[in-house]
Scaffold this active site. Structure first.
Site, PDB file in Angstrom:
ATOM      1  N   GLU A 193      85.576  79.396 103.894  1.00  0.00           N
ATOM      2  CA  GLU A 193      85.798  78.106 104.561  1.00  0.00           C
ATOM      3  C   GLU A 193      86.934  77.350 103.853  1.00  0.00           C
ATOM      4  O   GLU A 193      87.636  76.559 104.461  1.00  0.00           O
ATOM      5  CB  GLU A 193      84.509  77.269 104.570  1.00  0.00           C
ATOM      6  N   GLU A 238      72.479  71.461 114.323  1.00  0.00           N
ATOM      7  CA  GLU A 238      71.384  72.327 113.847  1.00  0.00           C
ATOM      8  C   GLU A 238      70.416  71.528 112.979  1.00  0.00           C
ATOM      9  O   GLU A 238      69.198  71.585 113.144  1.00  0.00           O
ATOM     10  CB  GLU A 238      71.943  73.497 113.012  1.00  0.00           C
ATOM     11  N   HIS A 286      72.655 101.963  97.304  1.00  0.00           N
ATOM     12  CA  HIS A 286      71.964 102.862  98.237  1.00  0.00           C
ATOM     13  C   HIS A 286      72.240 102.476  99.680  1.00  0.00           C
ATOM     14  O   HIS A 286      71.482 102.856 100.586  1.00  0.00           O
ATOM     15  CB  HIS A 286      70.460 102.846  97.930  1.00  0.00           C
ATOM     16  N   LYS A 319      81.898  74.429 117.793  1.00  0.00           N
ATOM     17  CA  LYS A 319      80.927  73.334 117.938  1.00  0.00           C
ATOM     18  C   LYS A 319      81.140  72.618 119.270  1.00  0.00           C
ATOM     19  O   LYS A 319      80.194  72.319 119.992  1.00  0.00           O
ATOM     20  CB  LYS A 319      81.124  72.305 116.810  1.00  0.00           C
ATOM     21  N   LYS A 335      75.695  65.859 105.090  1.00  0.00           N
ATOM     22  CA  LYS A 335      76.736  64.908 104.692  1.00  0.00           C
ATOM     23  C   LYS A 335      77.020  63.932 105.836  1.00  0.00           C
ATOM     24  O   LYS A 335      77.039  62.729 105.650  1.00  0.00           O
ATOM     25  CB  LYS A 335      77.987  65.699 104.302  1.00  0.00           C
ATOM     26  N   GLY A 341      81.465  69.437 101.633  1.00  0.00           N
ATOM     27  CA  GLY A 341      80.139  70.040 101.849  1.00  0.00           C
ATOM     28  C   GLY A 341      79.884  71.258 100.974  1.00  0.00           C
ATOM     29  O   GLY A 341      78.835  71.383 100.337  1.00  0.00           O
ATOM     30  N   ARG A 342      80.850  72.162 100.904  1.00  0.00           N
ATOM     31  CA  ARG A 342      80.619  73.407 100.158  1.00  0.00           C
ATOM     32  C   ARG A 342      80.766  73.213  98.652  1.00  0.00           C
ATOM     33  O   ARG A 342      80.634  74.159  97.877  1.00  0.00           O
ATOM     34  CB  ARG A 342      81.550  74.511 100.670  1.00  0.00           C
TER      35      ARG A 342
HETATM   36  O1  F6P Z   1      80.528  73.256 110.134  1.00  0.00           O
HETATM   37  C1  F6P Z   1      80.947  73.356 108.819  1.00  0.00           C
HETATM   38  C2  F6P Z   1      80.377  72.276 107.981  1.00  0.00           C
HETATM   39  O2  F6P Z   1      81.050  71.092 108.206  1.00  0.00           O
HETATM   40  C3  F6P Z   1      80.422  72.649 106.508  1.00  0.00           C
HETATM   41  O3  F6P Z   1      81.641  72.404 105.926  1.00  0.00           O
HETATM   42  C4  F6P Z   1      79.291  71.859 105.974  1.00  0.00           C
HETATM   43  O4  F6P Z   1      78.899  72.332 104.720  1.00  0.00           O
HETATM   44  C5  F6P Z   1      78.260  72.059 107.041  1.00  0.00           C
HETATM   45  O5  F6P Z   1      79.001  72.063 108.249  1.00  0.00           O
HETATM   46  C6  F6P Z   1      77.161  71.056 107.110  1.00  0.00           C
HETATM   47  O6  F6P Z   1      77.641  69.758 107.339  1.00  0.00           O
HETATM   48  P1  F6P Z   1      76.725  68.503 107.109  1.00  0.00           P
HETATM   49  O7  F6P Z   1      76.337  68.467 105.685  1.00  0.00           O
HETATM   50  O8  F6P Z   1      77.556  67.325 107.518  1.00  0.00           O
HETATM   51  O9  F6P Z   1      75.511  68.646 107.995  1.00  0.00           O
END
Ligand code: F6P
Length: 538
Positions: free
Chosen positions: A345, A207, A376, A504, A201, A259-260
């Site tokens: 979240e 990452e 199990h 972060k 987003k 995002g979620r």
């Molecule tokens: O760190 C949490 C977060 O902001 C989530 O809410 C989001 O889904 C994820 O990181 C990834 O964010 P982006 O889509 O901006 O890379």
């Protein structure tokens, strides 16, 4: 908290005090199963195996009313900026409102843009699927979605859930910055026939951007124009351009999609390529159907409302801190992980909307694994541990392998057996009878006690005909609205996530230190760990 809301919480607590010690199975009088379930034609949410009675349900409905659920729900669907800490509307529902009416943000109807973006996604997905979009080495064989959190869990969970409908290229999901994650995917892909989708987003997530650069470097070793085999899903079109991705393959969305909550739009592109635009539309239709149900169904007929109220009862009233999600549907194996982000979240907040400290517990710890595997592994603790863990079972009437339906029946029997065992348990007399032929006297007592199941452990079951794209849409939207209702009742903002920021920031500050800079300004524990790891090759 308004006096009316305070009164509603107090009444619920008082009711709980009166009923806390009774056993659930003693409540089964008349048609409890029908009275304590919410049902549409295709979904049945059974909460009869909980300690709720008619009075408890009424008090929970009063609580929702006192929290102005109806007003908040109308505000969300109308595009009001209910994400108050970020000043944003919350309109992921618009992404699935494809056949519906206008949805306005700041007086502007956003549906034209939503439909245009969906049409562009469909055209692109079709071109990948039919081979008219190619890599340098020919038809696309593999798609790699690089994203994390909401930019990974939705499409990854959905692609597994809809595996029986997967007829496009192979899809891989890379999320972790751990090089092990991307390395194992790149190893099995051919750069000349791979499409890389960078899903972020913000297009700043460390990452994702690190993995995207690694993938670009991998591709550039064999492909002259690697960016031509990249697509981007983002709200930040300036940043996707800076990465070198042609705007024709950039699919944007607005900041009113959290995002979620984003798998319904561009973030769902890998899922759309896997199952095809038609199945993806069915998924959207399922979500839209649940939106209509959530807005129209009254009281106990409303599935998201009742799922949320049972959740509030178990967490905030009974004090059960966790919630196990147990799909007896192997294709939903990533649903617990998906729900961990969606629920934790969203509702893992300690401050209410107005900035005051929350006087109640925030949302529960959500966890789980598919049945029967969990049986199990950790069910031992669910049945005999000292803490009560409310369980949420999901089960389909049919799987996708008709030739193995007898095996599916065994799966269903296991699911129903677990909720029954949790409720009824096994008392000492029954346990004694189990081992009376092998032991006697004190040893019989001792052995029998180990075989007692306390029972009286609550569960809910969501039953459905089959996990189709439409049904998956209904189920995911059901959980989204459940989170919304719980958030409204707790008075928190379910749509921000400030709790992820500190880690972060500190990771960015620590990077030079793990690369060799002086660690002495850090606390002793952190500096000691850096020293230990450095001495061993960091
Ligand atoms: O760190 C949490 C977060 O902001 C989530 O809410 C989001 O889904 C994820 O990181 C990834 O964010 P982006 O889509 O901006 O890379």
């Amino acid at each position: 908290m308004t006096p009316e809301l305070q009164k509603a919480w107090d009444a619920l607590r008082a009711h709980h005090k009166d009923v806390a010690d009774r056993r659930i199975e003693t409540l089964f009088e008349g048609d409890r199963a029908a009275a304590f379930s919410a049902q549409t034609e295709e979904l049945k949410l059974d909460y009869a195996k909980t300690n709720l009675d008619a009075e408890g349900v009424q008090l929970l409905l009063d609580l929702a009313r006192a929290a102005d659920l109806e007003g908040r729900r109308a505000a969300m669907f109308s595009g009001a900026p209910i994400n108050e800490t970020e000043g944003r509307a919350v309109l992921h529902t618009a992404l699935r409102n494809i056949d519906g009416g206008p949805v306005t943000v700041d007086g502007q109807d956003v549906m034209g843009e939503v439909r245009d973006t969906l049409a562009r996604m469909e055209a692109f997905a079709n071109s990948v699927r039919d081979g008219s979009f190619t890599g340098q080495g020919g038809r696309i064989t593999d798609v790699i979605n690089i994203g994390i959190g909401g930019s990974d869990l939705g499409p990854a969970m959905g692609t597994l859930a809809l595996a029986p409908y997967h007829d496009g290229p192979r899809c891989h999901f890379v999320s972790n910055v751990d090089p092990a994650d991307i390395a194992q995917v790149l190893e099995v892909c051919d750069p000349e026939t791979t499409l890389v989708i960078v899903a972020s987003k913000t297009f700043t997530t460390i990452e994702t951007m690190t993995n995207a650069r690694t993938a670009k470097a991998w591709m550039s070793e064999r492909v002259s124009d690697p960016a031509a085999q990249f697509a981007a899903l983002s709200t930040a079109e300036d940043k996707t351009a800076a990465f070198g991705i042609d705007p024709a393959r950039v699919f944007g969305f607005a900041d009113w999609v959290g995002g979620r909550y984003s798998m319904w739009g561009p973030i769902g592109l890998s899922l759309m390529i896997a199952v095809g635009p038609r199945a993806f539309r069915a998924f959207l239709d399922g979500g839209a159907q649940m939106d209509r149900h959530f807005q129209a169904a009254e009281g106990t007929d409303n599935l998201p409302l009742m799922l949320a109220l049972v959740g509030i009862w178990h967490n905030q009233i009974c004090g059960y801190a966790t919630r196990a999600v147990l799909p007896y549907d192997n294709n939903l194996s990533r649903l617990p992980a998906y729900l961990q982000q969606l629920e934790m979240e969203s509702n893992g907040k300690g401050v209410s909307m107005d900035g005051a400290d929350l006087t109640l517990h925030s949302g529960p710890v959500v966890w789980g694994e598919p049945g029967t595997n969990g049986q199990h592994a950790f069910y031992q603790l669910i049945h005999q541990g000292t803490r009560v863990i409310p369980c949420e079972f999901l089960v389909a009437a049919r799987g996708h392998r008709d030739e193995l339906h007898h095996q599916h029946q065994l799966l269903v029997a296991n699911c129903l057996a677990q909720s029954e065992a949790l409720m009824t348990g096994r008392d000492l007399d029954a346990a004694r009878a189990k081992v009376a032929d092998r032991f006697e006297g004190d040893e019989l007592e001792r052995q029998a006690k180990h075989r007692v199941f306390p029972g009286n452990r609550p569960s809910v079951t969501l039953a459905y005909p089959q996990l189709t794209p439409f049904r998956l849409g209904q189920i995911i939207a059901l959980y989204e609205h459940r989170v919304f209702v719980e958030g409204v009742i707790l008075g928190i903002n379910s749509f921000d996530q400030w709790g992820v920021e500190l880690g972060k920031e500190l990771a960015t500050a620590l990077q030079p230190i793990v690369e060799g800079a002086d660690a002495s300004g850090k606390d002793g524990s952190t500096a000691g760990l850096v020293g230990f790891l450095r001495d061993r090759g960091l």
